[in-house]
Design an enzyme around this catalytic site. Structure first.
Site, PDB file in Angstrom:
ATOM      1  N   GLU A  95     -33.834   0.545  22.103  1.00 30.47           N
ATOM      2  CA  GLU A  95     -32.932  -0.206  22.346  1.00 30.47           C
ATOM      3  C   GLU A  95     -32.196  -0.339  21.259  1.00 30.47           C
ATOM      4  O   GLU A  95     -32.815  -0.418  19.824  1.00 30.47           O
ATOM      5  CB  GLU A  95     -33.072  -1.661  22.726  1.00 30.47           C
ATOM      6  CG  GLU A  95     -32.897  -1.259  24.276  1.00 30.47           C
ATOM      7  CD  GLU A  95     -32.546  -2.839  25.047  1.00 30.47           C
ATOM      8  OE1 GLU A  95     -32.744  -3.597  25.792  1.00 30.47           O
ATOM      9  OE2 GLU A  95     -32.831  -3.947  24.364  1.00 30.47           O
ATOM     10  N   CYS A 104     -28.171  -2.606  14.221  1.00 31.17           N
ATOM     11  CA  CYS A 104     -29.974  -3.032  14.400  1.00 31.17           C
ATOM     12  C   CYS A 104     -30.593  -1.831  15.521  1.00 31.17           C
ATOM     13  O   CYS A 104     -30.648  -1.572  16.013  1.00 31.17           O
ATOM     14  CB  CYS A 104     -29.729  -4.182  15.321  1.00 31.17           C
ATOM     15  SG  CYS A 104     -31.351  -4.818  15.310  1.00 31.17           S
ATOM     16  N   CYS A 125     -44.053  -3.643  20.607  1.00 27.15           N
ATOM     17  CA  CYS A 125     -44.334  -4.270  19.087  1.00 27.15           C
ATOM     18  C   CYS A 125     -46.003  -5.301  19.602  1.00 27.15           C
ATOM     19  O   CYS A 125     -46.227  -4.828  21.301  1.00 27.15           O
ATOM     20  CB  CYS A 125     -43.589  -5.001  19.078  1.00 27.15           C
ATOM     21  SG  CYS A 125     -44.127  -5.892  17.377  1.00 27.15           S
ATOM     22  N   CYS A 177     -45.370 -12.058  18.501  1.00 28.26           N
ATOM     23  CA  CYS A 177     -44.623 -13.017  18.455  1.00 28.26           C
ATOM     24  C   CYS A 177     -44.265 -14.049  18.942  1.00 28.26           C
ATOM     25  O   CYS A 177     -43.051 -13.991  20.489  1.00 28.26           O
ATOM     26  CB  CYS A 177     -43.700 -12.917  17.322  1.00 28.26           C
ATOM     27  SG  CYS A 177     -43.514 -11.888  15.832  1.00 28.26           S
ATOM     28  N   CYS A 231     -40.439 -14.204  21.044  1.00 24.54           N
ATOM     29  CA  CYS A 231     -39.883 -12.914  20.638  1.00 24.54           C
ATOM     30  C   CYS A 231     -39.955 -12.215  22.185  1.00 24.54           C
ATOM     31  O   CYS A 231     -41.440 -12.356  22.415  1.00 24.54           O
ATOM     32  CB  CYS A 231     -39.696 -12.265  19.348  1.00 24.54           C
ATOM     33  SG  CYS A 231     -39.961 -10.501  19.503  1.00 24.54           S
ATOM     34  N   GLU A 275     -42.621  -3.599  14.989  1.00 25.73           N
ATOM     35  CA  GLU A 275     -42.832  -3.825  12.981  1.00 25.73           C
ATOM     36  C   GLU A 275     -42.659  -2.077  12.551  1.00 25.73           C
ATOM     37  O   GLU A 275     -43.226  -1.908  12.316  1.00 25.73           O
ATOM     38  CB  GLU A 275     -43.959  -4.436  13.494  1.00 25.73           C
ATOM     39  CG  GLU A 275     -44.687  -4.146  11.658  1.00 25.73           C
ATOM     40  CD  GLU A 275     -43.426  -5.291  10.695  1.00 25.73           C
ATOM     41  OE1 GLU A 275     -43.606  -6.346  10.957  1.00 25.73           O
ATOM     42  OE2 GLU A 275     -43.138  -4.816   9.562  1.00 25.73           O
ATOM     43  N   LEU A 321     -39.876 -15.014   8.209  1.00 29.36           N
ATOM     44  CA  LEU A 321     -41.229 -16.613   8.477  1.00 29.36           C
ATOM     45  C   LEU A 321     -41.123 -17.363   9.263  1.00 29.36           C
ATOM     46  O   LEU A 321     -42.289 -17.167   9.213  1.00 29.36           O
ATOM     47  CB  LEU A 321     -40.645 -16.880   6.766  1.00 29.36           C
ATOM     48  CG  LEU A 321     -41.511 -18.281   6.249  1.00 29.36           C
ATOM     49  CD1 LEU A 321     -43.151 -17.419   5.821  1.00 29.36           C
ATOM     50  CD2 LEU A 321     -40.505 -19.245   4.947  1.00 29.36           C
ATOM     51  N   HIS A 322     -40.038 -17.941  10.152  1.00 26.77           N
ATOM     52  CA  HIS A 322     -39.954 -18.673  10.980  1.00 26.77           C
ATOM     53  C   HIS A 322     -40.712 -20.298  10.759  1.00 26.77           C
ATOM     54  O   HIS A 322     -40.393 -20.514  11.484  1.00 26.77           O
ATOM     55  CB  HIS A 322     -40.273 -18.181  12.098  1.00 26.77           C
ATOM     56  CG  HIS A 322     -39.685 -16.933  12.182  1.00 26.77           C
ATOM     57  ND1 HIS A 322     -38.588 -17.057  12.522  1.00 26.77           N
ATOM     58  CD2 HIS A 322     -40.220 -15.503  12.483  1.00 26.77           C
ATOM     59  CE1 HIS A 322     -37.872 -15.341  12.094  1.00 26.77           C
ATOM     60  NE2 HIS A 322     -38.526 -14.540  12.559  1.00 26.77           N
ATOM     61  N   ASN A 350     -33.380 -17.578  20.325  1.00 25.62           N
ATOM     62  CA  ASN A 350     -32.181 -17.007  21.552  1.00 25.62           C
ATOM     63  C   ASN A 350     -32.898 -17.241  22.940  1.00 25.62           C
ATOM     64  O   ASN A 350     -33.615 -16.323  22.855  1.00 25.62           O
ATOM     65  CB  ASN A 350     -31.412 -15.644  20.997  1.00 25.62           C
ATOM     66  CG  ASN A 350     -31.072 -15.530  20.401  1.00 25.62           C
ATOM     67  OD1 ASN A 350     -29.208 -16.636  20.093  1.00 25.62           O
ATOM     68  ND2 ASN A 350     -30.696 -14.729  19.480  1.00 25.62           N
ATOM     69  N   CYS A 353     -30.730 -11.692  18.727  1.00 21.36           N
ATOM     70  CA  CYS A 353     -32.173 -11.944  17.550  1.00 21.36           C
ATOM     71  C   CYS A 353     -32.954 -12.180  18.681  1.00 21.36           C
ATOM     72  O   CYS A 353     -33.098 -13.055  19.357  1.00 21.36           O
ATOM     73  CB  CYS A 353     -32.356 -12.089  16.971  1.00 21.36           C
ATOM     74  SG  CYS A 353     -31.498 -11.636  15.476  1.00 21.36           S
TER      75      CYS A 353
HETATM   76  S1  SF4 Z   1     -40.864 -11.115  16.401  1.00 22.91           S
HETATM   77 FE1  SF4 Z   1     -39.896  -7.946  15.509  1.00 22.91          FE
HETATM   78  S2  SF4 Z   1     -42.470  -8.101  14.959  1.00 22.91           S
HETATM   79 FE2  SF4 Z   1     -42.861 -10.392  16.297  1.00 22.91          FE
HETATM   80  S3  SF4 Z   1     -43.183  -9.219  18.535  1.00 22.91           S
HETATM   81 FE3  SF4 Z   1     -40.626  -9.199  17.898  1.00 22.91          FE
HETATM   82  S4  SF4 Z   1     -40.176  -6.625  17.756  1.00 22.91           S
HETATM   83 FE4  SF4 Z   1     -42.470  -7.446  17.009  1.00 22.91          FE
END
Ligand code: SF4
Length: 450
Positions: free
Chosen positions: A172, A185, A192, A196, A199, A248, A302-303, A380, A423
């Site tokens: 996407e 973006c 991935c 994370c 995500c 990534e 960073l998060h 989100n 995001c």
């Molecule tokens: S935040 Fe980025 S690196 Fe982490 S799982 Fe999602 S797409 Fe992958």
């Protein structure tokens, strides 16, 4: 008439089309420079990548190779896609197909201009190339675009494209228009590996790396869609690029670097490196190389500010801890107060959003003397997510503490939530529909167009 036919015959002869006889090719091969040999090696590498079974991705240094389950497949029709080749590789590709070196050089220059300044995808439109040569080019090459399986527009103007590669992989790209800029973006991988936990993309398995052509192809497609050809430096809608889509980027370093070099090339898309941001979750050994070889702005996901929380939400932290990551940021080539590093911080209710964590964030950024800004991203949500969004009051207080510490910390307004384009939401559209359903939608669109 006779004479005309004769001329046509001469024009169509291999030599007239610049196709070198074998002897001339052998002679030119003896004269190749070191750079040309490197380019040929690169083309061979790209071809191998497109056809050979997947091997672990070679990343130099002390990190483990990342297994990439699938390689990109060659196009079913065997033609070579010219998108994604550098100028030298384009010239070498034409020469390898049989053009004499001088003609390969000239044609490469012309084709480059048509591709990256005019957005052409059809050799027949290239009016400064002899008509007789158009079929020869069309038989061997293609100027590709990703297939658009679905295009959505959010109520806030955000656009999202679900794209498909010739070997059937979906990924996407998202375009976010603002008053003073338009940001694309871009994805770097299908899926991935990093998982994370906040995500949605991270819940997808990694399928394969995107090629340089597929990465720059997202930019080309967005410009098609925005009607931004011919290329002009002023008045563009697409002004910025962020490598923050699926994947990534530093686990697909070579392709991302090559694609961004194409995007930055002053003879083509000509986007300044100051308008491009590469985001990493913290692949520390590749960060210095990214600064040296690409030189774009850096964003770091960073998060969290403690090992415990970051280990949970960005599992790569177990390999490269916060201190190591921040030191790599401090060493990032080209970072200064005019080009600050962005630290992305997703706001998760009761997970990473306390006053103490905001103070710790300020302390860490000061300790490493980082030219930093912090982007606070309200979470989100997506179906099945284990987290909730922090309350607006909490986000506001967190932001104030960082501002009081002398560091800019704006709160990002979520964009494109209604089309799952915000995001951390990428994947939803690709997976919420079955492949059969997506095929049906594509067929209906095709029928409507036809
Ligand atoms: S935040 Fe980025 S690196 Fe982490 S799982 Fe999602 S797409 Fe992958």
């Amino acid at each position: 008439m006779k004479l005309d036919r004769g001329r046509a015959h001469v024009r169509n002869a291999p030599a007239a089309r610049g196709i070198a006889p074998a002897r001339a090719l052998r002679r030119s091969a003896e004269r190749v420079t070191h750079t040309e040999l490197e380019n040929r090696a690169h083309i061979a590498y790209v071809r191998a990548m497109l056809t050979e079974p997947a091997a672990p991705m070679p990343i130099p240094g002390h990190i483990d190779p990342v297994p990439v389950p699938r390689a990109a497949a060659a196009r079913p029709d065997g033609r070579i896609d010219l998108i994604g080749l550098s100028k030298d590789q384009l010239r070498e590709t034409l020469a390898a197909a049989g053009l004499e070196p001088r003609q390969a050089k000239l044609r490469a220059k012309q084709i480059w201009h048509w591709i990256y300044n005019r957005g052409a995808t059809d050799f027949a439109l290239m009016t400064d190339i002899a008509k007789a040569q158009h079929p020869w080019l069309t038989e061997r090459f293609v100027i590709g675009r990703p297939e658009v399986v679905e295009a959505q527009v959010s109520s806030d103007g955000t656009r999202k494209w679900l794209l498909r590669s010739p070997d059937g992989q979906d990924y996407e790209a998202v375009f976010i228009p603002d008053a003073d800029r338009g940001t694309l973006c871009v994805s770097s991988q299908v899926g991935c590996t990093l998982n994370c936990t906040f995500c949605h993309t991270g819940t997808m398995r990694l399928v394969r790396n995107l090629t340089a052509g597929e990465i720059v192809g997202q930019v080309m497609l967005a410009r098609d869609s925005l009607g931004e050809w011919p290329s002009q430096p002023e008045g563009r809608m697409l002004t910025n690029i962020v490598m923050m889509g699926m994947g990534e980027p530093l686990y697909n370093f070579d392709a991302v670097r090559d694609a961004l070099k194409l995007v930055m090339d002053g003879d083509g898309l000509a986007l300044s490196k100051r308008r491009i941001t590469l985001s990493t979750s913290g692949v520390v050994p590749m960060m210095a190389r990214a600064g040296e070889e690409i030189g774009v702005n850096l964003a770091v996901s960073l998060h969290a500010v403690t090992k415990e929380v970051r280990d949970e939400i960005v599992p790569l932290n177990r390999k490269y801890g916060i201190e190591q990551l921040l030191q790599a940021c401090a060493d990032y080539p080209g970072a200064n107060n005019a080009r600050r590093i962005t630290f992305e911080y997703v706001m998760l209710k009761d997970k990473n959003d306390s006053d103490a964590e905001a103070h710790e964030l300020v302390r860490l950024l000061r300790h490493y003397q980082l030219p930093a800004k912090v982007n606070l991203i309200p979470f989100n949500p997506w179906p099945g997510a284990a987290y909730e969004t922090s309350t607006p009051e909490r986000v506001r207080r967190f932001s104030e503490i960082i501002f009081e510490g002398g560091i800019s910390a704006p709160v990002r307004t979520p964009r494109g939530r209604d089309i799952d384009a915000a995001c951390g939401q990428l994947k939803t559209a690709a997976e919420k529909k079955s492949r059969a359903e997506l095929d049906r939608i594509a067929a209906e669109k095709q029928a409507a167009l036809g």
